[in-house]
Design a protein around this motif. Structure first.
Motif, PDB file in Angstrom:
ATOM      1  N   GLN A  21     -42.055 -31.546  -1.039  1.00  0.00           N
ATOM      2  CA  GLN A  21     -41.365 -30.356  -1.506  1.00  0.00           C
ATOM      3  C   GLN A  21     -40.349 -29.910  -0.457  1.00  0.00           C
ATOM      4  OE1 GLN A  21     -44.174 -27.351  -2.584  1.00  0.00           O
ATOM      5  NE2 GLN A  21     -45.421 -28.755  -3.765  1.00  0.00           N
ATOM      6  N   PRO A  22     -39.048 -29.943  -0.806  1.00  0.00           N
ATOM      7  CA  PRO A  22     -38.034 -29.547   0.177  1.00  0.00           C
ATOM      8  C   PRO A  22     -38.116 -28.062   0.491  1.00  0.00           C
ATOM      9  CG  PRO A  22     -37.067 -29.810  -2.013  1.00  0.00           C
ATOM     10  CD  PRO A  22     -38.485 -30.263  -2.115  1.00  0.00           C
ATOM     11  N   VAL A  23     -37.855 -27.725   1.749  1.00  0.00           N
ATOM     12  CA  VAL A  23     -37.861 -26.331   2.178  1.00  0.00           C
ATOM     13  C   VAL A  23     -36.453 -25.965   2.637  1.00  0.00           C
ATOM     14  CG1 VAL A  23     -38.818 -24.641   3.779  1.00  0.00           C
ATOM     15  CG2 VAL A  23     -40.271 -26.477   2.869  1.00  0.00           C
ATOM     16  N   GLN A  24     -35.853 -24.996   1.999  1.00  0.00           N
ATOM     17  CA  GLN A  24     -34.519 -24.548   2.351  1.00  0.00           C
ATOM     18  C   GLN A  24     -34.603 -23.548   3.492  1.00  0.00           C
ATOM     19  OE1 GLN A  24     -32.312 -23.165  -1.006  1.00  0.00           O
ATOM     20  NE2 GLN A  24     -30.662 -22.270   0.246  1.00  0.00           N
ATOM     21  N   GLN A  25     -33.705 -23.710   4.478  1.00  0.00           N
ATOM     22  CA  GLN A  25     -33.768 -22.872   5.666  1.00  0.00           C
ATOM     23  C   GLN A  25     -33.119 -21.504   5.442  1.00  0.00           C
ATOM     24  OE1 GLN A  25     -35.532 -23.735   8.281  1.00  0.00           O
ATOM     25  NE2 GLN A  25     -36.051 -25.684   7.288  1.00  0.00           N
ATOM     26  N   ASP A  26     -31.897 -21.479   4.918  1.00  0.00           N
ATOM     27  CA  ASP A  26     -31.155 -20.238   4.735  1.00  0.00           C
ATOM     28  C   ASP A  26     -31.385 -19.705   3.329  1.00  0.00           C
ATOM     29  OD1 ASP A  26     -30.091 -20.513   7.294  1.00  0.00           O
ATOM     30  OD2 ASP A  26     -28.444 -21.756   6.548  1.00  0.00           O
ATOM     31  N   LEU A  27     -32.149 -18.632   3.232  1.00  0.00           N
ATOM     32  CA  LEU A  27     -32.499 -18.060   1.942  1.00  0.00           C
ATOM     33  C   LEU A  27     -32.018 -16.616   1.857  1.00  0.00           C
ATOM     34  CD1 LEU A  27     -36.202 -19.295   1.643  1.00  0.00           C
ATOM     35  CD2 LEU A  27     -34.192 -20.320   0.574  1.00  0.00           C
ATOM     36  N   THR A  28     -31.579 -16.231   0.668  1.00  0.00           N
ATOM     37  CA  THR A  28     -31.233 -14.833   0.431  1.00  0.00           C
ATOM     38  C   THR A  28     -32.514 -14.034   0.247  1.00  0.00           C
ATOM     39  OG1 THR A  28     -31.112 -15.095  -1.964  1.00  0.00           O
ATOM     40  CG2 THR A  28     -29.100 -15.572  -0.702  1.00  0.00           C
ATOM     41  N   ILE A  29     -32.377 -12.712   0.187  1.00  0.00           N
ATOM     42  CA  ILE A  29     -33.548 -11.858  -0.012  1.00  0.00           C
ATOM     43  C   ILE A  29     -34.224 -12.186  -1.341  1.00  0.00           C
ATOM     44  CG2 ILE A  29     -34.308  -9.484  -0.354  1.00  0.00           C
ATOM     45  CD1 ILE A  29     -32.131  -8.584   1.564  1.00  0.00           C
ATOM     46  N   SER A  30     -33.418 -12.380  -2.371  1.00  0.00           N
ATOM     47  CA  SER A  30     -33.971 -12.715  -3.683  1.00  0.00           C
ATOM     48  C   SER A  30     -34.682 -14.057  -3.657  1.00  0.00           C
ATOM     49  CB  SER A  30     -32.852 -12.738  -4.731  1.00  0.00           C
ATOM     50  OG  SER A  30     -33.354 -13.137  -5.991  1.00  0.00           O
ATOM     51  N   GLU A  31     -34.087 -15.035  -2.981  1.00  0.00           N
ATOM     52  CA  GLU A  31     -34.698 -16.361  -2.891  1.00  0.00           C
ATOM     53  C   GLU A  31     -35.996 -16.314  -2.084  1.00  0.00           C
ATOM     54  OE1 GLU A  31     -30.708 -19.198  -3.160  1.00  0.00           O
ATOM     55  OE2 GLU A  31     -31.427 -18.457  -1.215  1.00  0.00           O
ATOM     56  N   LYS A  32     -36.023 -15.487  -1.053  1.00  0.00           N
ATOM     57  CA  LYS A  32     -37.255 -15.340  -0.277  1.00  0.00           C
ATOM     58  C   LYS A  32     -38.379 -14.751  -1.129  1.00  0.00           C
ATOM     59  CE  LYS A  32     -35.088 -14.798   4.281  1.00  0.00           C
ATOM     60  NZ  LYS A  32     -34.838 -13.881   5.419  1.00  0.00           N
ATOM     61  N   LYS A  33     -38.018 -13.759  -1.960  1.00  0.00           N
ATOM     62  CA  LYS A  33     -39.021 -13.161  -2.837  1.00  0.00           C
ATOM     63  C   LYS A  33     -39.540 -14.183  -3.845  1.00  0.00           C
ATOM     64  CE  LYS A  33     -39.780  -9.401  -6.132  1.00  0.00           C
ATOM     65  NZ  LYS A  33     -39.189  -8.236  -6.850  1.00  0.00           N
ATOM     66  N   GLN A  34     -38.621 -14.981  -4.401  1.00  0.00           N
ATOM     67  CA  GLN A  34     -39.030 -16.001  -5.355  1.00  0.00           C
ATOM     68  C   GLN A  34     -39.934 -17.041  -4.691  1.00  0.00           C
ATOM     69  OE1 GLN A  34     -38.414 -16.024  -8.609  1.00  0.00           O
ATOM     70  NE2 GLN A  34     -37.180 -14.157  -8.555  1.00  0.00           N
ATOM     71  N   LEU A  35     -39.591 -17.416  -3.469  1.00  0.00           N
ATOM     72  CA  LEU A  35     -40.403 -18.394  -2.737  1.00  0.00           C
ATOM     73  C   LEU A  35     -41.785 -17.837  -2.448  1.00  0.00           C
ATOM     74  CD1 LEU A  35     -40.661 -21.108  -1.315  1.00  0.00           C
ATOM     75  CD2 LEU A  35     -39.659 -20.064   0.734  1.00  0.00           C
ATOM     76  N   PHE A  36     -41.852 -16.541  -2.075  1.00  0.00           N
ATOM     77  CA  PHE A  36     -43.141 -15.916  -1.819  1.00  0.00           C
ATOM     78  C   PHE A  36     -44.011 -15.915  -3.073  1.00  0.00           C
ATOM     79  CE2 PHE A  36     -45.581 -11.972  -2.356  1.00  0.00           C
ATOM     80  CZ  PHE A  36     -46.525 -12.136  -1.364  1.00  0.00           C
ATOM     81  N   LEU A  37     -43.414 -15.502  -4.206  1.00  0.00           N
ATOM     82  CA  LEU A  37     -44.168 -15.453  -5.456  1.00  0.00           C
ATOM     83  C   LEU A  37     -44.602 -16.850  -5.893  1.00  0.00           C
ATOM     84  CD1 LEU A  37     -42.027 -12.839  -7.437  1.00  0.00           C
ATOM     85  CD2 LEU A  37     -44.264 -12.473  -6.389  1.00  0.00           C
ATOM     86  N   ARG A  38     -43.709 -17.800  -5.754  1.00  0.00           N
ATOM     87  CA  ARG A  38     -44.043 -19.170  -6.150  1.00  0.00           C
ATOM     88  C   ARG A  38     -45.160 -19.738  -5.277  1.00  0.00           C
ATOM     89  NH1 ARG A  38     -39.538 -24.015  -6.446  1.00  0.00           N
ATOM     90  NH2 ARG A  38     -40.969 -25.744  -6.840  1.00  0.00           N
ATOM     91  N   THR A  39     -45.103 -19.448  -3.982  1.00  0.00           N
ATOM     92  CA  THR A  39     -46.152 -19.925  -3.083  1.00  0.00           C
ATOM     93  C   THR A  39     -47.490 -19.271  -3.401  1.00  0.00           C
ATOM     94  OG1 THR A  39     -44.512 -20.247  -1.322  1.00  0.00           O
ATOM     95  CG2 THR A  39     -46.826 -20.149  -0.666  1.00  0.00           C
ATOM     96  N   LYS A  40     -47.463 -17.960  -3.677  1.00  0.00           N
ATOM     97  CA  LYS A  40     -48.702 -17.253  -4.002  1.00  0.00           C
ATOM     98  C   LYS A  40     -49.293 -17.772  -5.311  1.00  0.00           C
ATOM     99  CE  LYS A  40     -50.780 -12.678  -4.195  1.00  0.00           C
ATOM    100  NZ  LYS A  40     -50.603 -11.230  -3.929  1.00  0.00           N
ATOM    101  N   MET A  41     -48.438 -18.003  -6.309  1.00  0.00           N
ATOM    102  CA  MET A  41     -48.929 -18.542  -7.579  1.00  0.00           C
ATOM    103  C   MET A  41     -49.519 -19.929  -7.370  1.00  0.00           C
ATOM    104  SD  MET A  41     -49.417 -18.252 -10.851  1.00  0.00           S
ATOM    105  CE  MET A  41     -48.359 -16.969 -11.551  1.00  0.00           C
ATOM    106  N   TYR A  42     -48.885 -20.731  -6.520  1.00  0.00           N
ATOM    107  CA  TYR A  42     -49.386 -22.069  -6.237  1.00  0.00           C
ATOM    108  C   TYR A  42     -50.778 -22.013  -5.607  1.00  0.00           C
ATOM    109  CZ  TYR A  42     -49.743 -26.639  -3.945  1.00  0.00           C
ATOM    110  OH  TYR A  42     -50.175 -27.867  -3.510  1.00  0.00           O
ATOM    111  N   VAL A  43     -50.961 -21.110  -4.663  1.00  0.00           N
ATOM    112  CA  VAL A  43     -52.276 -20.963  -4.004  1.00  0.00           C
ATOM    113  C   VAL A  43     -53.327 -20.518  -5.017  1.00  0.00           C
ATOM    114  CG1 VAL A  43     -53.567 -19.664  -2.281  1.00  0.00           C
ATOM    115  CG2 VAL A  43     -51.274 -20.509  -1.739  1.00  0.00           C
TER     116      VAL A  43
END
Length: 299
Positions: A21-43
């Motif tokens: 799974q690729p990890v993007q380094q430079d994320l916007t605030i919205s992208e960070k929130k989406q990544l957090f939610l996606r990671t939490k849902m995955y867990v």
């Protein structure tokens, strides 16, 4: 990506090794929130799958998943009153507060021996799920349908678009499963079918298969829709024909209409008194009598 798309993406992550799974380094605030939610849902989904596997038979293993959401799939039994539930556990409340979803996120889990269906929050709350043995399924309705519509585009005008969807329906024992699949979901189901010999052995059909006539009548959504449509057409058709009949009768056969005898109309009774010295308005009684006279014109 909307918050509801996160569920399907997270289910897809279950089938993808984490090191790919690729990890993007430079994320916007919205992208960070989406990544957090996606990671939490995955867990959460990882934990749910571990708990589900406690009910597996020996040598049973997961082959794949088919997720459903209210945004892209059926909402027949997951919105409104049917979509309500009382969330009591801390895990359930955390899930609800994070994803703002009750019964919308559903999941089919395909193993080499069974199909499991769950509403994710119901499983978190009460470990509720259904299990369908492949041997108990006679046929699976897997019907492709297309809906066309025209969409306005500023540079091209109206452009014809086509939406492809599938109906997935089967009965296993006393349980009936029905869902509407997107084109992507349909292709995923066919791919899973090729990987599971027991599932591939089940015949695909364009028609609903039920174990009894009563099951066919009362657990067949397509049959219910067709019946309701036919009855609706009959009802409104009857109203239209009655309206035409009354117009023809008034304009072409006026002698058949019985007019009231205006010289012998009954007197309007005095309005009854109510406590406090007030009386009911004669206007109401007059309206009732007028409606009665109008009704008599058409009988």
């Amino acid at each position: 990506m909307t918050i509801r798309n996160i569920f399907k993406r997270s289910v897809s992550d279950l089938e993808t090794p984490s090191d790919q799974q690729p990890v993007q380094q430079d994320l916007t605030i919205s992208e960070k929130k989406q990544l957090f939610l996606r990671t939490k849902m995955y867990v959460i989904l990882q934990e749910v799958m571990e708990e589900l596997q406690e009910y597996f038979a020996p040598e049973e293993e997961i082959i794949g998943y088919l997720p459903f959401t209210n945004q892209e799939n059926s909402t027949a039994a997951t919105v409104g009153i049917a979509g309500m539930m009382h969330v009591k556990t801390p895990r359930g409340r955390d899930y609800l507060e994070t994803f703002h979803e009750l019964r919308g996120n559903r999941l089919l889990v395909f193993t080499n021996k069974k199909i499991y269906f769950m509403v994710v929050l119901e499983f978190i709350e009460e470990k509720l799920f259904n299990a369908y043995d492949y041997e108990s399924i006679a046929k699976i309705k897997f019907k492709k349908s297309q809906t066309s519509y025209r969409e306005w585009q500023s540079n091209k005008g109206f452009k014809k678009e086509t939406i492809t969807h599938y109906t997935l329906d089967f009965q296993a024992g006393d349980h009936v499963f029905t869902e509407t699949l997107t084109d992507t979901d349909g292709q995923k189901f066919l791919a899973l079918r090729e990987q599971i010999p027991a599932l591939k052995a089940i015949e695909l059909s364009n028609k609903v298969t039920r174990n009894s006539f009563m099951d066919y009548m009362f657990s067949n959504i397509n049959f219910s829709i067709r019946t309701f449509t036919i009855l609706s057409w009959l009802f409104f058709g009857s109203l239209f024909l009655y309206f035409v009949y009354m117009i023809v009768k008034i304009y072409f056969f006026p002698e058949t209409i019985r007019m009231p005898d205006l010289d012998n109309l009954p007197e309007i009774p005095h309005a009854p008194k109510i406590p406090g010295g007030a009386s009911l308005s004669n206007n109401f009684l007059g309206c009732v009598q007028s409606l009665g006279l109008i009704f008599r014109l058409f009988i």
